[in-house]
Design an enzyme around this catalytic site. Structure first.
Site, PDB file in Angstrom:
ATOM      1  N   LYS A 459     -35.573  67.181-113.513  1.00 24.22           N
ATOM      2  CA  LYS A 459     -36.176  68.254-114.303  1.00 24.22           C
ATOM      3  C   LYS A 459     -35.391  69.547-114.109  1.00 24.22           C
ATOM      4  O   LYS A 459     -34.500  69.630-113.257  1.00 24.22           O
ATOM      5  CB  LYS A 459     -37.633  68.458-113.881  1.00 24.22           C
ATOM      6  CG  LYS A 459     -37.794  68.922-112.438  1.00 24.22           C
ATOM      7  CD  LYS A 459     -39.247  69.116-112.067  1.00 24.22           C
ATOM      8  CE  LYS A 459     -39.377  69.628-110.621  1.00 24.22           C
ATOM      9  NZ  LYS A 459     -40.776  69.878-110.241  1.00 24.22           N
ATOM     10  N   ARG A 560     -53.176  71.734-109.439  1.00 23.52           N
ATOM     11  CA  ARG A 560     -52.427  71.898-110.689  1.00 23.52           C
ATOM     12  C   ARG A 560     -52.839  70.771-111.640  1.00 23.52           C
ATOM     13  O   ARG A 560     -54.013  70.541-111.887  1.00 23.52           O
ATOM     14  CB  ARG A 560     -50.923  71.887-110.414  1.00 23.52           C
ATOM     15  CG  ARG A 560     -50.447  72.937-109.431  1.00 23.52           C
ATOM     16  CD  ARG A 560     -48.939  73.002-109.325  1.00 23.52           C
ATOM     17  NE  ARG A 560     -48.328  71.694-109.130  1.00 23.52           N
ATOM     18  CZ  ARG A 560     -47.031  71.497-108.872  1.00 23.52           C
ATOM     19  NH1 ARG A 560     -46.218  72.534-108.800  1.00 23.52           N
ATOM     20  NH2 ARG A 560     -46.551  70.299-108.712  1.00 23.52           N
ATOM     21  N   TYR A 686     -26.100 100.548-104.722  1.00 26.23           N
ATOM     22  CA  TYR A 686     -27.334 101.272-104.971  1.00 26.23           C
ATOM     23  C   TYR A 686     -28.123 101.459-103.669  1.00 26.23           C
ATOM     24  O   TYR A 686     -28.181 100.560-102.825  1.00 26.23           O
ATOM     25  CB  TYR A 686     -28.209 100.514-105.974  1.00 26.23           C
ATOM     26  CG  TYR A 686     -27.700 100.531-107.392  1.00 26.23           C
ATOM     27  CD1 TYR A 686     -27.655 101.707-108.128  1.00 26.23           C
ATOM     28  CD2 TYR A 686     -27.285  99.355-107.995  1.00 26.23           C
ATOM     29  CE1 TYR A 686     -27.198 101.706-109.430  1.00 26.23           C
ATOM     30  CE2 TYR A 686     -26.830  99.341-109.305  1.00 26.23           C
ATOM     31  CZ  TYR A 686     -26.788 100.526-110.016  1.00 26.23           C
ATOM     32  OH  TYR A 686     -26.331 100.527-111.306  1.00 26.23           O
ATOM     33  N   MET A 738     -26.445  93.874-110.919  1.00 24.78           N
ATOM     34  CA  MET A 738     -26.685  92.904-111.970  1.00 24.78           C
ATOM     35  C   MET A 738     -25.470  92.028-112.231  1.00 24.78           C
ATOM     36  O   MET A 738     -25.600  90.813-112.422  1.00 24.78           O
ATOM     37  CB  MET A 738     -27.090  93.615-113.271  1.00 24.78           C
ATOM     38  CG  MET A 738     -27.380  92.671-114.428  1.00 24.78           C
ATOM     39  SD  MET A 738     -27.824  93.525-115.945  1.00 24.78           S
ATOM     40  CE  MET A 738     -29.424  94.197-115.509  1.00 24.78           C
TER      41      MET A 738
END
Length: 803
Positions: A459, A560, A686, A738
């Site tokens: 999957k 679930r 950053y 990013m």
């Protein structure tokens, strides 16, 4: 210059001012083998990042199969001669060819008359589509008959009918069994249905002439070779007219109809054969052609510019031509658009006369002659330097081709545009080693009893490794089952023809009603976790006219998907009474098998066993049971039962400590973009979470959290930099951005821009070289699990499958 006489480091100096590279090392008839002497040159060219124009085909790309060496360059443009080589259109070669230009250098008349390979573009398809006018009728627009669809593959008839209708056919006739027709007519009510009573096996013949006028015949999608429609359709196209039904001018032969071809069946240029690779090889052997032909066989294709009824072009290649426009729409002047214009004129009345008519005829553009095949297209020119106008005029932006833009020369007889977002032009790579998945599957298989099967969970696109790649590798390692979450993934596996039973378990009503009938028709097992899901599966099974193989999911504490224990009797009785439901297995999922000492696992197993006993009272013996995930497969042999379902362990990351030899299958790499020396106390990234504690060199790597590196793992892991003198470890410093990270290379680094960087996986260096980090290391730094690291590697990171 001679490479043998070039000292190390001199290549970079020689190529420092290079603006364009002509790749003409091999020329015609390439092979995917890179001599050791040329490897440094290719590495320097790749690091430079300048445009590459390949001559005839990119070097080290096989002209027939498309197989390419990993070191082969990615060309911006490829100028090929005489005929398009199959390798330029097949996987591997297509990725490295860039924009493709075909140039006739006078040898075309002397080329052998063997079937050619041609890749259709949007403009090619549009030229063949009818453009209905005001006076068009269903017969003037053409009648298409489809001998398509079967009990096992009803969706093939739906796709074929939809394609014919969207292509502008005036009438579409579908010859299929009643339940296939019901599915087609529900999706396409405008189709005319012709029921075939006994479509498979029982009928001696099918009379295709009795359906009435037919201008084009499509035969094969969804059929098997024993379907009489396949033989009848092939015979009808071979005869091409002379019957009560009228002449069939064009035809398409696909799927099972290809298997009935023999050497006596020859077709004109209006019949297109559309096999995939396996069908092509069988057909080539049957027609005494080269069985290694990797594409497929095409009818002779003529150049554009001829009359539509005498030119037939087709492409058997499974990869579509790249382009932005939808080739299935014939343009704005279709019937619906004409109806809208007529209604608008009726409402406007006499006060607003039509913009065109007898008083205001349409202005017609002059018709262009077909392009001269011997006229070579212009190649991209180097733009003039700023401030230096060409010919007394300022340089224009359109004087140069840019990746993703329209080809600059529209006269080129064949052009394939480069997409705007192309991972080939980004240095980040996820290298997948299928042999590692195969080896891991075999290693897990040694823990199992002979009667226990292994279901490879593939999957989430094979945990980021590629679903089909992982599935094939696991099957080679001994897996006999494949497990995926979504039915659409199961359908893709079923269409790939893999030798394994497939289970899917996650769906909801909206999509289930559209996809489950085809999934069940493909023989896929489906999990049921509630009475409502059982109803959905039962309805889909009736629609597919096939009993559904159901795995009942029992919720033993996961909370679930799954039937609660007190619902067992209700759902068991419903399954027993439903003739379209076949109980194949019962299963559950463990909540904390990663901790072998957690008593919750034994409590779940006890609850599961009691639920199975209650279920057996309603439906009888349960054929299969499965519980074990990766952790339980490694630590709890008592829970192996009939099937085990390992997932993350297949990809080299055991969730529990183990002595079983497992090897990571994914290696994430990038390259150094720049290196700069900074003083002590220089801040990085950053938030200024890190500053240098000495004079050092910082390296910039163009990969970040948009590519899969978690920001929460900043400033904690290291990478491997492959330099000329060997592999060196460098810590990642500062905040992960990013698109980029910074690494500390040290004050006296030997690294250079363009050097390869290994973020995690198998660096494959010298025996004593430092090992790369693992996905486990990055997961620990980010406070997560390797599952999330592997599946977070984004789509803009290209996957390369290691051979």
């Amino acid at each position: 210059m001679a490479l043998a006489d070039t000292a190390p480091g001199m290549l970079e100096e020689h190529l420092a001012e290079t603006d364009l590279v002509l790749d003409a090392i091999l020329g015609l008839g390439g092979r995917p083998d890179v001599p050791a002497a040329l490897a440094p040159l290719l590495a320097v060219v790749r690091a430079r990042g300048v445009p590459v124009i390949a001559v005839d085909l990119p070097s080290f790309v096989d002209a027939t199969t498309g197989q390419a060496a990993p070191e082969a360059l990615h060309a911006s443009e490829t100028v090929t001669f005489g005929a398009v080589k199959a390798g330029l259109l097949l996987p591997g070669g297509a990725e490295r060819a860039g924009a493709l230009h075909l140039v006739d250098i006078g040898i075309a008349p002397h080329l052998p008359a063997a079937p050619s390979v041609l890749r259709l573009e949007d403009s090619d398809a549009r030229a063949l589509l009818p453009r209905p006018g005001r006076e068009a009728s269903k017969y003037s627009r053409g009648v298409v008959a489809l001998a398509a669809g079967s009990d096992q593959y009803p969706g093939a008839a739906v796709l074929a009918a939809s394609g014919a209708a969207r292509a502008g056919a005036g009438m579409v006739r579908c010859l299929a069994p009643q339940k296939v027709l019901d599915l087609v007519l529900r999706e396409r009510p405008e189709v005319v249905g012709h029921r075939i009573e006994r479509a498979v096996g029982g009928a001696d013949a099918v009379d295709l002439d009795a359906v009435g006028r037919t201008d084009a015949l499509v035969v094969g999608p969804g059929l098997g070779p024993d379907d009489p429609r396949a033989a009848a359709g092939v015979d009808r196209l071979r005869r091409k007219g002379g019957t009560a039904g009228g002449s069939i001018e064009r035809g398409v032969i696909d799927a099972g109809a290809l298997d009935v071809l023999t050497a006596e069946h020859r077709f004109g240029p209006d019949v297109v054969l559309t096999p995939h690779r396996g069908e092509a090889e069988r057909l080539a052997r049957r027609l005494d052609l080269d069985p290694e032909l990797p594409g497929a066989l095409l009818a002779p294709a003529r150049r554009r510019g001829h009359r539509r009824d005498s030119a037939a072009q087709g492409c058997d290649h499974p990869h579509r031509a790249r382009g932005r426009r939808d080739v299935a729409r014939p343009g704005r002047r279709d019937a619906a658009a004409g109806d809208r214009r007529h209604r608008g004129r009726a409402r406007r009345g006499a006060r607003h006369p039509p913009r065109r008519g007898p008083d205001r005829p349409r202005r017609r553009r002059a018709r262009r002659d077909p392009p001269r095949p011997c006229r070579p297209p212009r190649l991209p020119r180097r733009p003039p330097a700023p401030g230096r106008p060409r010919g007394g005029r300022a340089p224009a932006r359109h004087d140069r081709d840019y990746p993703g833009g329209r080809p600059r020369d529209p006269r080129s007889p064949m052009t394939i545009a480069i997409p705007a977002e192309d991972p080939r032009h980004v240095p980040n790579r996820a290298v997948i080693d299928p042999s590692a998945i195969t080896q891991n599957t075999r290693a897990l298989g040694t823990l199992l009893e002979e009667q226990t099967a292994l279901m490879a969970v593939v999957k989430a696109d094979g945990y980021g490794h590629g679903m089909l790649t992982a599935a094939r590798a696991a099957i080679e390692g001994g897996a006999t089952w494949l497990g995926v979450a979504h039915p659409a993934s199961a359908l893709a596996l079923a269409r790939a023809g893999l030798d394994a039973q497939i289970l899917t378990w996650l769906y909801e009503p909206h999509t289930a009603r559209t996809v489950l009938p085809e999934v069940l028709g493909s023989g896929v097992d489906v999990a049921v976790g509630s009475p409502e899901m059982l109803t959905l599966v039962s309805e889909a099974a009736r629609q597919a006219d096939r009993r559904a193989r159901v795995h009942l999911k029992i919720d033993t504490g996961m909370g679930r998907n799954g039937v609660l224990p007190w619902q067992i009797h209700e759902i068991g009785a419903a399954m027993w009474e439903d003739e379209f439901i076949q109980l194949t297995a019962a299963w559950t999922h463990l909540t904390n098998a990663d901790d072998p000492n957690d008593p919750a696992t034994d409590q779940q197993v006890e609850l599961f066993d009691s639920a199975c006993e209650a279920l057996a009272e309603e439906v009888g013996p349960i054929p299969l049971q499965h519980i074990a995930n990766s952790a339980a497969t490694l630590t709890r042999p008592d829970l192996h039962r009939d099937i085990v379902r390992p997932g993350i362990a297949l990809y080299g990351y055991p969730p529990v400590p183990t002595d079983v030899p497992l090897r990571p299958a994914m290696t994430l790499t990038s390259r150094l973009a720049l290196i700069k020396e900074v003083p002590e106390g220089h801040s990085i990234g950053y938030g200024r979470i890190r500053s240098t504690d000495r004079r050092t060199c910082l390296g910039l790597v163009p990969i970040g959290y948009a590519d899969g590196l978690h920001r929460t793992g900043s400033d904690q892991c290291g990478v491997i930099v492959r330099t000329e003198s060997g592999d060196r470890r460098a810590p990642q410093v500062g905040r992960i951005s990013m698109d980029q990270i910074v690494i500390d290379l040290g004050p006296d680094t030997e690294a250079r821009a363009g050097d390869e960087v290994f973020l995690f996986g198998d660096a494959g260096g010298a025996p004593n070289a430092p090992a790369a980090s693992t996905a486990e290391d990055w997961a620990r730094a980010a406070g997560t699990i390797p599952y999330e690291i592997l599946t977070s590697v984004s789509g803009r990171v290209s996957r390369e499958v290691r051979s």
